[in-house]
Design an enzyme around this catalytic site. Structure first.
Site, PDB file in Angstrom:
ATOM      1  N   ARG A 214       0.849  -1.195   0.000  1.00 45.02           N
ATOM      2  CA  ARG A 214       0.000   0.000   0.000  1.00 45.02           C
ATOM      3  C   ARG A 214       0.882   1.242   0.000  1.00 45.02           C
ATOM      4  NH1 ARG A 214      -1.278   1.764   4.541  1.00 45.02           N
ATOM      5  NH2 ARG A 214      -1.981  -0.208   5.429  1.00 45.02           N
TER       6      ARG A 214
ATOM      7  N   TYR B 292     -16.524  17.195 -15.111  1.00 45.42           N
ATOM      8  CA  TYR B 292     -16.941  15.784 -15.118  1.00 45.42           C
ATOM      9  C   TYR B 292     -18.007  15.566 -14.035  1.00 45.42           C
ATOM     10  CZ  TYR B 292     -16.531  10.734 -14.511  1.00 45.42           C
ATOM     11  OH  TYR B 292     -16.795   9.402 -14.406  1.00 45.42           O
TER      12      TYR B 292
ATOM     13  N   ASP C 160      -7.759  19.007 -14.100  1.00 46.42           N
ATOM     14  CA  ASP C 160      -8.097  17.680 -14.602  1.00 46.42           C
ATOM     15  C   ASP C 160      -7.636  17.641 -16.058  1.00 46.42           C
ATOM     16  OD1 ASP C 160      -9.296  15.427 -15.690  1.00 46.42           O
ATOM     17  OD2 ASP C 160     -11.123  15.600 -14.483  1.00 46.42           O
TER      18      ASP C 160
ATOM     19  N   LYS D 250      -8.711   6.572 -19.026  1.00 49.47           N
ATOM     20  CA  LYS D 250      -9.043   7.063 -20.355  1.00 49.47           C
ATOM     21  C   LYS D 250      -7.831   6.952 -21.288  1.00 49.47           C
ATOM     22  CE  LYS D 250     -12.773   7.805 -18.040  1.00 49.47           C
ATOM     23  NZ  LYS D 250     -13.065   9.070 -17.388  1.00 49.47           N
TER      24      LYS D 250
HETATM   25  C1  LIG Z   1     -13.561   9.501 -16.160  1.00 46.21           C
HETATM   26  C2  LIG Z   1     -13.195  10.848 -15.698  1.00 46.21           C
HETATM   27  C3  LIG Z   1     -12.978  11.122 -14.349  1.00 46.21           C
HETATM   28  C4  LIG Z   1     -13.150  10.062 -13.266  1.00 46.21           C
HETATM   29  O1  LIG Z   1     -12.212   9.051 -13.401  1.00 46.21           O
HETATM   30  P1  LIG Z   1     -12.492   7.512 -13.005  1.00 46.21           P
HETATM   31  O2  LIG Z   1     -11.236   6.849 -13.427  1.00 46.21           O
HETATM   32  O3  LIG Z   1     -13.700   7.072 -13.743  1.00 46.21           O
HETATM   33  O4  LIG Z   1     -12.708   7.499 -11.535  1.00 46.21           O
HETATM   34  C5  LIG Z   1     -12.606  12.396 -13.992  1.00 46.21           C
HETATM   35  N1  LIG Z   1     -12.479  13.380 -14.916  1.00 46.21           N
HETATM   36  C6  LIG Z   1     -12.681  13.159 -16.221  1.00 46.21           C
HETATM   37  C7  LIG Z   1     -12.524  14.279 -17.188  1.00 46.21           C
HETATM   38  C8  LIG Z   1     -13.059  11.898 -16.662  1.00 46.21           C
HETATM   39  O5  LIG Z   1     -13.288  11.685 -17.951  1.00 46.21           O
END
Ligand SMILES: *Cc1c(COP(=O)(O)O)cnc(C)c1O
Length: 383
Positions: free
Chosen positions: A49, A106, A178, A203
């Site tokens: 961890r 998001y 982000d 992604k």
């Molecule tokens: C998918 C996404 C998230 C969240 O991420 P997870 O891996 O699904 O927890 C946050 N911001 C954006 C822009 C996303 O596309």
């Protein structure tokens, strides 16, 4: 190392051949614990961890891609999902602190602040950070964090990161960006002054729709120490198998992003010139309100395209049910093309708020299949 370019860093940073065997690829260290020579005497690993060598390699690779090279201040903490990364950033705050969130962020980010962190005394408000004075109007005496998403999801609006940083830092608020949609290949928020970059590695970084993960990168040594502490104290870490998948995916990030962008830009132009489509959002189009800023702030426009068919909601629903190559699914950033209607899929949690998206909006994550096949698929599905 310092002189290496993006593509080279992606393949080499943190990925020296395994000292024990010469293995060219960083092994999947499937272990929870590590032998100690004497209590407290070990090779830097105690418990997975806290640290795991496969995860360390991924963190070194990702930090370097966001401009934090090995040996520099700061680093990366990898997490078990993008939202776990956002949660760790939330834990930097104290009750009474206030957060300004990019409008049309998001949906899950919005849900985390509105429905979870708010119960722990973290105040938040949404603001249109694309507007002049948008952030200033939303600031409160205890604003400690500005959450920027750019390009935004799903309307692909562009926020001027350097400008937001200027305003936020003047009131001693941190800026987190982000960077999921742009990836470090197209956008370097730390270079523009941001304090932290957050990713849903699920992604484009992973790129193959086969793992869920996240990350935070910072070039601030003190913030890095706090985030590293939170990563261990809260425990949302990726396992070594997932860390390996991200490490592997990121090696090809540059070539994938180039092709995602080529395909998305051809599709955006196709849609914009078609009378069956009422409106198209793609930062690479001259018609996009954020086009000039995107051209200045980013080195490419990404692989996401949103649009509204002329026939409204019925047309949108039937279109996403008729594509053959574009799978109807949530998520984005994989090699395969995906399509969805955010209003009743990814963005349901923003329904009825000022973050609401048009009901007939269609969002496409353009994959790296042959562009002619993708265009034929949309052409047929538009009916
Ligand atoms: C998918 C996404 C998230 C969240 O991420 P997870 O891996 O699904 O927890 C946050 N911001 C954006 C822009 C996303 O596309």
């Amino acid at each position: 190392m310092t002189e290496d370019r993006f593509e080279t860093i992606a393949i080499h940073a943190g990925q020296d051949p395994d000292p024990a065997t010469g293995s060219v690829i960083v092994p999947i260290y499937a272990t929870s614990t590590y032998v100690q020579e004497a209590p407290g005497v070990h090779k830097g690993y105690e418990y997975s961890r806290s640290d795991n060598p496969t995860r360390t390699a991924l963190q070194t690779q990702l930090a370097a891609l966001e401009g934090v090279l090995p040996g520099a201040d700061g680093g990366c903490v990898a997490t078990s999902s993008g939202l776990a990364a956002t949660s760790l950033i939330g834990y930097l705050l104290k009750p009474g602190d206030h957060v300004v969130i990019s409008n049309d962020a998001y949906g899950g980010t919005f849900r985390l602040f509105a429905s979870v962190l708010a119960d722990h005394g973290i105040e938040w408000s949404a603001a249109d950070l694309t507007l002049d004075g948008g952030l200033e109007a939303a600031l409160k005496p205890r604003t400690k964090l500005v959450w920027v998403e750019t390009p935004t999801n799903p309307l692909l609006r562009i926020v001027d990161i350097a400008k937001i940083v200027g305003v936020a830092h003047s009131v001693e608020a941190m800026v987190a960006v982000d960077n999921t949609f742009a990836t470090p290949f197209f956008q370097q928020p730390l270079e523009l002054g941001a304090d932290m970059v957050m990713h849903s590695s699920t992604k484009y970084l992973g790129g193959h729709s086969d793992a869920v993960g996240g990350a935070i990168i910072t070039n601030n040594a003190e913030l890095y120490d706090r985030l590293k502490f939170l990563q261990n104290a809260l425990g949302p870490v990726p396992g070594p198998f997932d860390a390996y998948l991200f490490l592997r995916g990121i090696k090809t990030l540059a070539v994938r992003m180039e092709r995602h962008e080529q395909n998305a830009s051809a599709i955006a132009r196709f849609l914009e010139s078609d009378s069956r489509v009422a409106q198209v959002w793609y930062p690479g189009l001259a018609s996009h309100p954020g086009h000039e800023l995107a051209a200045r702030q980013m080195t490419g426009f990404g692989g996401m395209v949103s649009f509204r068919p002329s026939g409204g909601l019925d047309a949108a629903n039937s279109l996403v049910g008729r594509t053959r190559l574009f799978f109807l699914a949530e998520s984005l950033g994989g090699v395969e093309s995906l399509i969805e209607t955010p209003a009743n899929m990814t963005h349901m949690s923003v329904d009825g708020t000022d973050l609401e998206v048009p009901a007939d909006l269609v969002r496409a994550s353009v994959g790296i299949e042959h562009v002619d096949d993708l265009i034929s698929d949309l052409d047929r599905a538009l009916g």
